[in-house]
Design a protein around this motif. Structure first.
Motif, PDB file in Angstrom:
ATOM      1  N   UNK A  48      35.199  42.017  47.354  1.00 28.99           N
ATOM      2  CA  UNK A  48      35.403  41.092  46.233  1.00 28.99           C
ATOM      3  C   UNK A  48      35.539  39.718  46.704  1.00 28.99           C
ATOM      4  N   UNK A  49      36.154  39.774  47.861  1.00 33.71           N
ATOM      5  CA  UNK A  49      36.713  38.370  48.410  1.00 33.71           C
ATOM      6  C   UNK A  49      35.376  37.717  49.186  1.00 33.71           C
ATOM      7  N   UNK A  50      34.995  38.435  50.260  1.00 40.54           N
ATOM      8  CA  UNK A  50      33.698  37.969  51.024  1.00 40.54           C
ATOM      9  C   UNK A  50      32.506  37.910  50.391  1.00 40.54           C
ATOM     10  N   UNK A  51      32.326  38.871  49.541  1.00 41.08           N
ATOM     11  CA  UNK A  51      31.044  38.772  48.896  1.00 41.08           C
ATOM     12  C   UNK A  51      30.809  38.269  47.241  1.00 41.08           C
ATOM     13  N   UNK A  52      31.579  38.889  46.571  1.00 38.12           N
ATOM     14  CA  UNK A  52      31.521  38.791  45.113  1.00 38.12           C
ATOM     15  C   UNK A  52      31.790  37.362  44.732  1.00 38.12           C
ATOM     16  N   UNK A  53      33.011  36.713  45.172  1.00 39.32           N
ATOM     17  CA  UNK A  53      33.531  35.476  44.910  1.00 39.32           C
ATOM     18  C   UNK A  53      32.502  34.425  45.662  1.00 39.32           C
ATOM     19  N   UNK A  54      32.138  34.267  46.776  1.00 37.76           N
ATOM     20  CA  UNK A  54      30.919  33.398  47.307  1.00 37.76           C
ATOM     21  C   UNK A  54      29.722  33.451  46.384  1.00 37.76           C
ATOM     22  N   UNK A  55      29.348  34.644  45.867  1.00 34.96           N
ATOM     23  CA  UNK A  55      28.020  34.722  45.174  1.00 34.96           C
ATOM     24  C   UNK A  55      27.966  34.441  43.888  1.00 34.96           C
ATOM     25  N   UNK A  56      29.262  34.554  43.353  1.00 34.44           N
ATOM     26  CA  UNK A  56      29.552  34.060  41.945  1.00 34.44           C
ATOM     27  C   UNK A  56      29.807  32.437  41.821  1.00 34.44           C
ATOM     28  N   UNK A  57      30.507  31.824  42.906  1.00 34.76           N
ATOM     29  CA  UNK A  57      30.524  30.535  42.827  1.00 34.76           C
ATOM     30  C   UNK A  57      29.355  29.875  43.162  1.00 34.76           C
ATOM     31  N   UNK A  58      28.409  30.193  44.119  1.00 35.21           N
ATOM     32  CA  UNK A  58      27.191  29.580  44.420  1.00 35.21           C
ATOM     33  C   UNK A  58      26.222  29.764  43.248  1.00 35.21           C
ATOM     34  N   UNK A  59      26.255  30.912  42.593  1.00 36.55           N
ATOM     35  CA  UNK A  59      25.198  31.086  41.256  1.00 36.55           C
ATOM     36  C   UNK A  59      25.814  30.163  40.319  1.00 36.55           C
ATOM     37  N   UNK A  60      27.037  29.997  39.931  1.00 35.25           N
ATOM     38  CA  UNK A  60      27.246  29.147  39.044  1.00 35.25           C
ATOM     39  C   UNK A  60      27.062  27.663  39.148  1.00 35.25           C
ATOM     40  N   UNK A  61      27.082  27.256  40.433  1.00 31.93           N
ATOM     41  CA  UNK A  61      26.833  25.909  40.746  1.00 31.93           C
ATOM     42  C   UNK A  61      25.405  25.627  40.171  1.00 31.93           C
ATOM     43  N   UNK A 232      36.061  28.916  35.151  1.00 34.68           N
ATOM     44  CA  UNK A 232      35.096  29.722  35.829  1.00 34.68           C
ATOM     45  C   UNK A 232      35.687  30.497  37.232  1.00 34.68           C
ATOM     46  N   UNK A 233      36.324  29.746  37.982  1.00 30.74           N
ATOM     47  CA  UNK A 233      36.879  30.421  39.204  1.00 30.74           C
ATOM     48  C   UNK A 233      37.997  31.090  38.762  1.00 30.74           C
ATOM     49  N   UNK A 234      38.585  30.876  38.005  1.00 28.17           N
ATOM     50  CA  UNK A 234      39.929  31.640  37.237  1.00 28.17           C
ATOM     51  C   UNK A 234      39.283  33.034  36.717  1.00 28.17           C
ATOM     52  N   UNK A 235      38.155  32.710  36.084  1.00 32.00           N
ATOM     53  CA  UNK A 235      37.690  34.276  35.736  1.00 32.00           C
ATOM     54  C   UNK A 235      37.026  34.939  36.550  1.00 32.00           C
ATOM     55  N   UNK A 236      36.608  34.324  37.504  1.00 31.40           N
ATOM     56  CA  UNK A 236      35.805  35.282  38.700  1.00 31.40           C
ATOM     57  C   UNK A 236      36.926  35.962  39.416  1.00 31.40           C
ATOM     58  N   UNK A 237      38.149  35.243  39.662  1.00 33.33           N
ATOM     59  CA  UNK A 237      39.280  35.754  40.354  1.00 33.33           C
ATOM     60  C   UNK A 237      39.756  37.011  39.596  1.00 33.33           C
ATOM     61  N   UNK A 238      39.951  36.964  38.286  1.00 34.16           N
ATOM     62  CA  UNK A 238      40.348  37.864  37.430  1.00 34.16           C
ATOM     63  C   UNK A 238      39.284  39.316  37.402  1.00 34.16           C
ATOM     64  N   UNK A 239      38.339  38.677  37.578  1.00 32.20           N
ATOM     65  CA  UNK A 239      37.144  39.941  37.626  1.00 32.20           C
ATOM     66  C   UNK A 239      37.531  40.839  38.645  1.00 32.20           C
ATOM     67  N   UNK A 240      37.685  40.045  39.880  1.00 25.79           N
ATOM     68  CA  UNK A 240      37.838  40.836  41.117  1.00 25.79           C
ATOM     69  C   UNK A 240      39.119  41.496  41.431  1.00 25.79           C
ATOM     70  N   UNK A 241      40.204  41.016  40.700  1.00 24.87           N
ATOM     71  CA  UNK A 241      41.449  41.734  40.650  1.00 24.87           C
ATOM     72  C   UNK A 241      40.998  43.060  39.915  1.00 24.87           C
TER      73      UNK A 241
END
Length: 517
Positions: A48-61, A232-241
C-alpha cells in the motif's frame, strides 16, 4: 475551476473514496493472502505505502494534465513516450485482464461446485475448463445489452457479494478469536515479518500488489474531484487504510481456520466459512455455501465490469487506426462487440492452457494465472512511470490540476519508489512459490515465461504490421445490426481472418454523444 461530472456536480472526497475502494477490493484473493500467515499484514502495508500510493499519485498528476483527461494510460504514455509505447501500455492493461479472468472464474466455479455438491466441477480438468469457458461466455454475451445491465449487476454484486460477506466474515472471525477458536497461525513479532532469506516465500507478495493494481483507472476521476490538491491524497490514504484493514480481516479469516497444507486457493473461502460457522454452532455447510454463493455473485459482477471496461481502452486505439477496422465497430449500445468477441476467444485459450496444461485446475493453475496477470500488468506500470519521469523532466510546463507535493525532488522520490516496487514484484514473480513441488515449479516457470514472452511481443508486432495510413482522430462508432453481430461471431470463433463487413450493412443512426474529433 473543477471540471464537472455529467450530473453537473463535483465528485466529493467520500464518493471518490468509495469508487476507488470498489475497484481494488478482491475477496477471491483472500486464500492466497492466507498462505503468508500473519505476515500478510506486512505485505499489505508495504504494498500500500510503497506501491499503491506512488502509482495512484503519479496517475492522478498525469490524468489532470490539460487535454489528457480522456484516454487514460494510453493518452498519458502516448503523449510522453510516443504512440508505439502508448499502444503497448493500453494493450498490456487490456491483455492482463484476459488472464486475470481465469482466477476469478476459478473462484466462482469453486463456490458453485460446493453449493451444488459436485466437487468434480472443481477438480476434473476437462470439466473445470468447460465450466470456466461457459461461465465467461454467458457473462460476456449479457454485456452486449449495454452499460445499464452492467451497472445493475454491479450494484447487486457490491452489496450482496462484498459488503454483506465482509461483515459476516468480520463478525465470525472476531467471535472465533474471542471464544477460544484454535488458530492455525502463530501470533508473534517474528511471524509478522516474512523470511527474506528465502525468495520462494516472498512470491506471495505479488498477490498483494495485484490487489492494488487498477488504481490508474480511478485516477481519471481526479478531474471531477472537489479540491483535488487536498482531497485526492487524503482519499488515497483512506483507501490504503481500508484495504489493509479489510484484506487483513479476510486473509486472517482463512489463515486462522484452514491449514496451509489443506488450503485450496480457489475454494479457500468456503473452507474457512465452514470452520467459522461450525465454531459458531451454525449449520456449517449450509451457511458457508450461502455466503460463498453471495461472494461468487460479487466476483461475477466484477468480471462483468471488467469485460467491457478495459476493452474500451484498447477500443480507443482501434478507433485511431492501430488495429484492424473491424475492431472499431460497436452495436447500438456502444459496446465494441467484435473486440469483446476477440477478448472472449483469448480468455478461452487461457482457460485451456492454464486449466488443462497448468496442473489440472489445481493451486498451480490459480498461481500461474495470478503471476502471469502481474507480470503483464507490470509492463504497463513500467511505461506509466517512465512516462511520468518524461513529464517531470521534459514537460514540466504543461498545466495540470493536481501535482505531487515536494517539487521535483519529492516527485522523483515518489515515482522512484513506485518504479522500484514494480521491479521487485516483477522479479519475484519468476521465483516458483515454496508451496509447489519440483515438478510443479518447472511447469510454473515454463508456462509463465512462455506466456509472458508471447504477450510481450504481440503489441509490437501488431503496431509494426498495422496500416499507418489509416491513422485518424477518434471516430463515431458504427452500429452493427444484430444479424451482423451473429455473422461476425461465427468466423471469429472458428479463427478465420479478414472480416470486413460492408458499410451499407450498418444502421445509419448516430450513437448518443458526439465523439471527439
Amino acid at each position: 475551476m473543477a471540471r464537472k461530472t455529467s450530473t453537473g456536480k463535483k465528485l466529493t472526497m467520500l464518493a471518490f473514496y468509495a469508487l476507488t475502494v470498489a475497484m481494488v477490493m478482491d475477496l477471491h484473493e483472500y486464500p492466497l493472502f492466507a498462505t503468508s500467515g500473519l505476515s500478510l499484514v506486512f505485505f499489505l502495508v508495504v504494498g500500500g505505502v510503497l506501491w499503491f500510493l506512488p502509482a495512484s499519485l503519479c496517475s492522478a498528476e498525469m490524468a489532470t494534465v490539460e487535454d489528457w483527461e480522456a484516454g487514460g494510460v494510453y493518452v498519458w504514455v502516448k503523449n510522453t513516450l510516443g504512440e508505439l509505447w502508448g499502444f503497448a501500455a493500453i494493450f498490456f492493461q487490456w491483455l492482463q485482464v484476459t488472464v486475470g479472468f481465469i482466477a476469478m472464474l476459478y473462484f466462482i466455479l469453486g463456490a458453485i461446485s460446493s453449493v451444488i455438491g459436485v466437487p468434480a466441477l472443481n477438480t476434473n480438468p476437462l470439466l473445470k475448463c468447460a465450466g470456466v469457458v461457459i461461465l465467461f461466455w454467458i457473462i460476456t454475451l449479457i454485456q452486449f445489452g449495454g452499460s445499464r445491465i452492467t451497472e445493475r449487476i454491479g450494484d447487486i454484486g457490491s452489496v450482496v457479494g462484498i459488503i454483506i460477506p465482509t461483515v459476516i466474515l468480520l463478525t465470525l472471525t472476531v467471535w472465533y478469536l474471542v471464544s477460544g477458536g484454535h488458530s492455525q497461525v502463530a501470533f508473534s513479532t517474528h511471524a509478522l515479518i516474512p523470511n527474506f532469506t528465502k525468495p520462494a516465500t516472498l512470491v506471495v507478495f505479488i498477490s498483494f500488489i495485484l490487489s492494488y493494481m487498477g488504481v490508474e483507472a480511478s485516477a481519471s476521476y481526479a478531474n471531477d474531484l472537489d479540491n483535488p490538491k487536498r482531497n485526492y491524497p487524503l482519499a488515497m490514504i483512506l483507501v490504503v487504510i481500508s484495504a489493509i484493514a479489510l484484506n487483513t480481516i479476510g486473509g486472517m479469516a482463512v489463515a486462522l481456520t484452514v491449514p496451509i497444507s489443506h488450503l485450496s486457493l480457489n475454494n479457500g473461502i468456503v473452507q474457512a466459512l465452514v470452520a467459522l460457522f461450525a465454531h459458531a454452532g451454525v449449520y456449517a455447510h449450509w451457511a458457508a455455501n450461502l455466503v460463498a454463493l453471495m461472494i461468487a455473485v460479487g466476483v461475477t459482477a466484477e468480471v462483468a465490469g471488467w469485460v467491457i471496461g478495459p476493452a474500451r481502452g484498447i477500443y480507443m486505439a482501434a478507433q485511431q487506426g492501430l488495429l484492424p477496422p473491424v475492431l472499431r465497430k460497436a452495436n447500438r449500445h456502444d459496446v465494441p462487440v467484435v473486440l469483446v468477441l476477440v477478448q472472449g476467444v483469448i480468455v478461452t485459450i487461457w482457460a485451456i492452457v492454464l486449466t488443462i496444461f497448468g496442473g489440472g485446475g489445481t493451486n498451480l493453475s490459480f498461481q500461474i494465472a495470478i503471476s502471469l496477470t502481474v507480470v503483464i500488468y507490470a509492463v504497463t506500470y513500467f511505461l506509466l512511470f517512465a512516462g511520468y519521469f518524461k513529464l517531470l523532466f521534459k514537460q514540466r510546463d504543461l498545466k495540470r490540476r493536481y501535482q505531487i507535493p515536494g517539487g521535483v525532488v519529492g516527485k522523483t522520490v515518489v515515482a522512484g519508489i513506485g518504479l522500484l516496487a514494480t521491479l521487485a514484484a516483477f522479479g519475484i514473480t519468476f521465483v516458483p512459490p515454496s508451496t509447489l513441488s519440483s515438478g510443479q515449479s518447472t511447469s510454473y516457470l515454463v508456462i509463465l515465461i512462455a506466456g509472458f514472452f508471447v504477450c510481450l511481443v504481440i503489441p509490437f508486432v501488431l503496431y509494426a504490421l498495422h496500416d499507418k495510413s489509416a491513422h485518424t482522430s477518434i471516430v463515431e462508432p458504427k452500429h452493427l445490426l444484430v444479424s451482423e453481430v451473429r455473422r461476425l461471431a461465427r468466423p471469429l470463433c472458428r479463427g478465420e481472418h479478414g472480416i470486413h463487413p460492408a458499410p451499407e450493412d450498418y444502421l445509419s443512426a448516430p450513437s448518443s454523444g458526439q465523439a471527439k474529433k
